[in-house]
Design a protein around this motif. Structure first.
Motif, PDB file in Angstrom:
ATOM      1  N   ALA A 298       0.839  -1.195   0.000  1.00 17.55           N
ATOM      2  CA  ALA A 298       0.000   0.000   0.000  1.00 17.55           C
ATOM      3  C   ALA A 298       0.878   1.250   0.000  1.00 17.55           C
ATOM      4  CB  ALA A 298      -0.910   0.001   1.221  1.00 17.55           C
ATOM      5  N   ALA A 299       0.635   2.158  -0.940  1.00 18.81           N
ATOM      6  CA  ALA A 299       1.388   3.409  -0.988  1.00 18.81           C
ATOM      7  C   ALA A 299       0.893   4.398   0.068  1.00 18.81           C
ATOM      8  CB  ALA A 299       1.280   4.039  -2.370  1.00 18.81           C
ATOM      9  N   ARG A 300      -0.321   4.175   0.546  1.00 20.63           N
ATOM     10  CA  ARG A 300      -0.941   4.982   1.602  1.00 20.63           C
ATOM     11  C   ARG A 300      -2.003   4.116   2.252  1.00 20.63           C
ATOM     12  NH1 ARG A 300      -5.876   5.735  -0.226  1.00 20.63           N
ATOM     13  NH2 ARG A 300      -6.334   6.240  -2.424  1.00 20.63           N
ATOM     14  N   PRO A 301      -2.600   4.536   3.363  1.00 24.19           N
ATOM     15  CA  PRO A 301      -3.671   3.718   3.943  1.00 24.19           C
ATOM     16  C   PRO A 301      -4.798   3.484   2.936  1.00 24.19           C
ATOM     17  CG  PRO A 301      -2.953   5.376   5.508  1.00 24.19           C
ATOM     18  CD  PRO A 301      -2.271   5.699   4.207  1.00 24.19           C
ATOM     19  N   ILE A 302      -5.279   2.242   2.865  1.00 28.04           N
ATOM     20  CA  ILE A 302      -6.337   1.860   1.937  1.00 28.04           C
ATOM     21  C   ILE A 302      -7.482   1.247   2.743  1.00 28.04           C
ATOM     22  CG2 ILE A 302      -6.960   0.377  -0.018  1.00 28.04           C
ATOM     23  CD1 ILE A 302      -4.017   0.446  -0.874  1.00 28.04           C
ATOM     24  N   ALA A 303      -8.689   1.704   2.475  1.00 29.75           N
ATOM     25  CA  ALA A 303      -9.864   1.199   3.188  1.00 29.75           C
ATOM     26  C   ALA A 303     -10.430  -0.027   2.489  1.00 29.75           C
ATOM     27  CB  ALA A 303     -10.930   2.289   3.274  1.00 29.75           C
ATOM     28  N   LYS A 304     -11.039  -0.903   3.258  1.00 30.04           N
ATOM     29  CA  LYS A 304     -11.688  -2.078   2.701  1.00 30.04           C
ATOM     30  C   LYS A 304     -12.707  -1.655   1.642  1.00 30.04           C
ATOM     31  CE  LYS A 304     -14.464  -6.133   3.935  1.00 30.04           C
ATOM     32  NZ  LYS A 304     -15.106  -6.900   5.030  1.00 30.04           N
ATOM     33  N   GLY A 305     -12.681  -2.313   0.501  1.00 28.56           N
ATOM     34  CA  GLY A 305     -13.606  -2.014  -0.593  1.00 28.56           C
ATOM     35  C   GLY A 305     -13.087  -0.979  -1.571  1.00 28.56           C
ATOM     36  N   GLU A 306     -12.054  -0.225  -1.196  1.00 26.02           N
ATOM     37  CA  GLU A 306     -11.470   0.769  -2.102  1.00 26.02           C
ATOM     38  C   GLU A 306     -10.812   0.050  -3.275  1.00 26.02           C
ATOM     39  OE1 GLU A 306      -8.130   4.380  -1.941  1.00 26.02           O
ATOM     40  OE2 GLU A 306      -8.861   3.473  -0.078  1.00 26.02           O
ATOM     41  N   ILE A 307     -10.948   0.618  -4.476  1.00 23.17           N
ATOM     42  CA  ILE A 307     -10.357   0.007  -5.656  1.00 23.17           C
ATOM     43  C   ILE A 307      -8.841   0.207  -5.636  1.00 23.17           C
ATOM     44  CG2 ILE A 307     -10.269   0.006  -8.181  1.00 23.17           C
ATOM     45  CD1 ILE A 307     -12.810  -1.172  -6.961  1.00 23.17           C
ATOM     46  N   LEU A 308      -8.104  -0.858  -5.867  1.00 24.95           N
ATOM     47  CA  LEU A 308      -6.638  -0.793  -5.904  1.00 24.95           C
ATOM     48  C   LEU A 308      -6.205  -0.193  -7.240  1.00 24.95           C
ATOM     49  CD1 LEU A 308      -5.862  -4.279  -4.324  1.00 24.95           C
ATOM     50  CD2 LEU A 308      -6.022  -2.054  -3.179  1.00 24.95           C
TER      51      LEU A 308
END
Length: 347
Positions: A298-308
């Motif tokens: 992860a380049a930054r915090p990513i939330a569940k369901g967010e598109i990679l």
């Protein structure tokens, strides 16, 4: 034939030392002097450990992050070193280890790319370099033949002409023991891929480089230092200027020699270095795969369901998670959970 003096990080973070390396490499008749371009924060996670050879050569156990931060060359240093190369009459070359560093080198006008062994499985970096165009030297330490083929395909699919790629046989151990050189695999790489081939040499001395030249190497890269006793992770596996100059002279003679003379060079060489004609990962370099390759993180915090996406993902050492060669499959999928910055991505 091309001779590359791999200054690497043997400048120990000093611009003056880097300039002296340039001068000595030019005097030793190298065609290129090569450095390493990286942003430590983009290359490695803070908890990544050094390779065992780095611990041995430095005499301490520290993080990769701390070691590399002290060896990082800022953009303005590159401008000074390129100008110094012009004055010294030698070509500047540097290896990019991350996307921003590749862009810097492209903006500075570099048209020859050296892809290091640890980045052979780094899809986004291979793709970006290919899109810039130019010629490519591809090192293959720690790689299987299939991994090299996959990297070549990424390069050619994204804009590099196949005839502009030279594949370099390599062993990623510093120094490389003769029993793990496996020099016949260099010829296999060239024939299997239909590419020119060369040798990136991490052994001591010049004997293996001589045999590689006799076997048809078009490029010889050798680590280069002002003094092998200086501190640093690669100094002990490097040649000092006088020996490098001697090597260039010997290799030019071998290159121009008759087939009979080249056969004599091979016969006079230590048979242990020739190994098998199969491109394999040797025992001595296997331990370095984990520390030299990267994972998708992860380049930054990513939330569940967010598109990679290309914006919220990156690649960093060590190789604890998904290979960057899976990049195309990962992009566009939803995050299966929350991910902290620098955490390995799972799908």
């Amino acid at each position: 034939m091309i001779f590359i003096a791999e200054a690497g990080v043997n400048h120990n973070g000093s611009i003056d030392t880097a300039k002296k390396l340039i001068e000595e490499a030019a005097d030793a008749n190298a065609d290129y002097v090569k450095f390493q371009t990286f942003r430590t924060d983009a290359l490695v996670r803070r908890n990544a450990q050094m390779a065992e050879y780095q611990k041995r050569n430095l005499g301490k156990d520290d993080s990769q992050y701390s070691m590399l931060k002290a060896l990082e060359l800022p953009p303005e240093a590159h401008i000074k070193l390129i100008e110094h190369c012009k004055q010294a009459g030698i070509k500047f070359l540097s290896t990019a280890f991350d996307l921003e560093s590749a862009k810097l080198l492209h903006d500075l006008g570099l048209e020859l790319w050296k892809i290091p062994s640890g980045e052979v499985t780094n899809y986004p970096l291979l793709r970006q370099i290919a899109q810039y165009g130019g010629k490519v030297l591809l090192s293959t330490g720690m790689c299987t033949l299939d991994e090299v083929k996959d990297a070549v395909k990424v390069l050619t699919d994204n804009g590099i002409a196949k005839h502009d790629i030279t594949v370099l046989h390599c062993n990623t151990q510093y120094p490389t023991p003769l029993c793990d050189v496996n020099l016949r695999a260099m010829v296999t790489l060239g024939h299997e891929l239909g590419l020119d081939y060369g040798y990136s040499d991490h052994t001591g001395g010049i004997q293996v480089a001589m045999a590689a030249t006799a076997l048809g190497a078009k490029v010889i890269e050798k680590h280069f230092t002002l003094d092998c006793t200086l501190p640093g992770p690669d100094q002990k596996a490097s040649l000092e200027p006088l020996v490098f100059r001697q090597m260039v002279s010997e290799l030019k003679y071998i290159e121009k020699s008759s087939t009979e003379n080249k056969d004599l060079v091979i016969l006079d060489s230590n048979p242990e270095m020739f190994g098998t004609d199969k491109k394999i990962v040797t025992d001595s370099e296997r331990e370095n795969i984990f520390v030299a390759r990267k994972s998708i993180v992860a380049a930054r915090p990513i939330a569940k369901g967010e598109i990679l996406t290309e914006e919220n993902l990156t690649t960093k050492r060590p190789a604890t998670g998904l290979s960057p060669m899976l990049w195309p499959q990962v992009i566009g999928t939803p995050a299966i959970r929350n991910f902290a910055q620098d955490e390995d991505i799972e799908i």
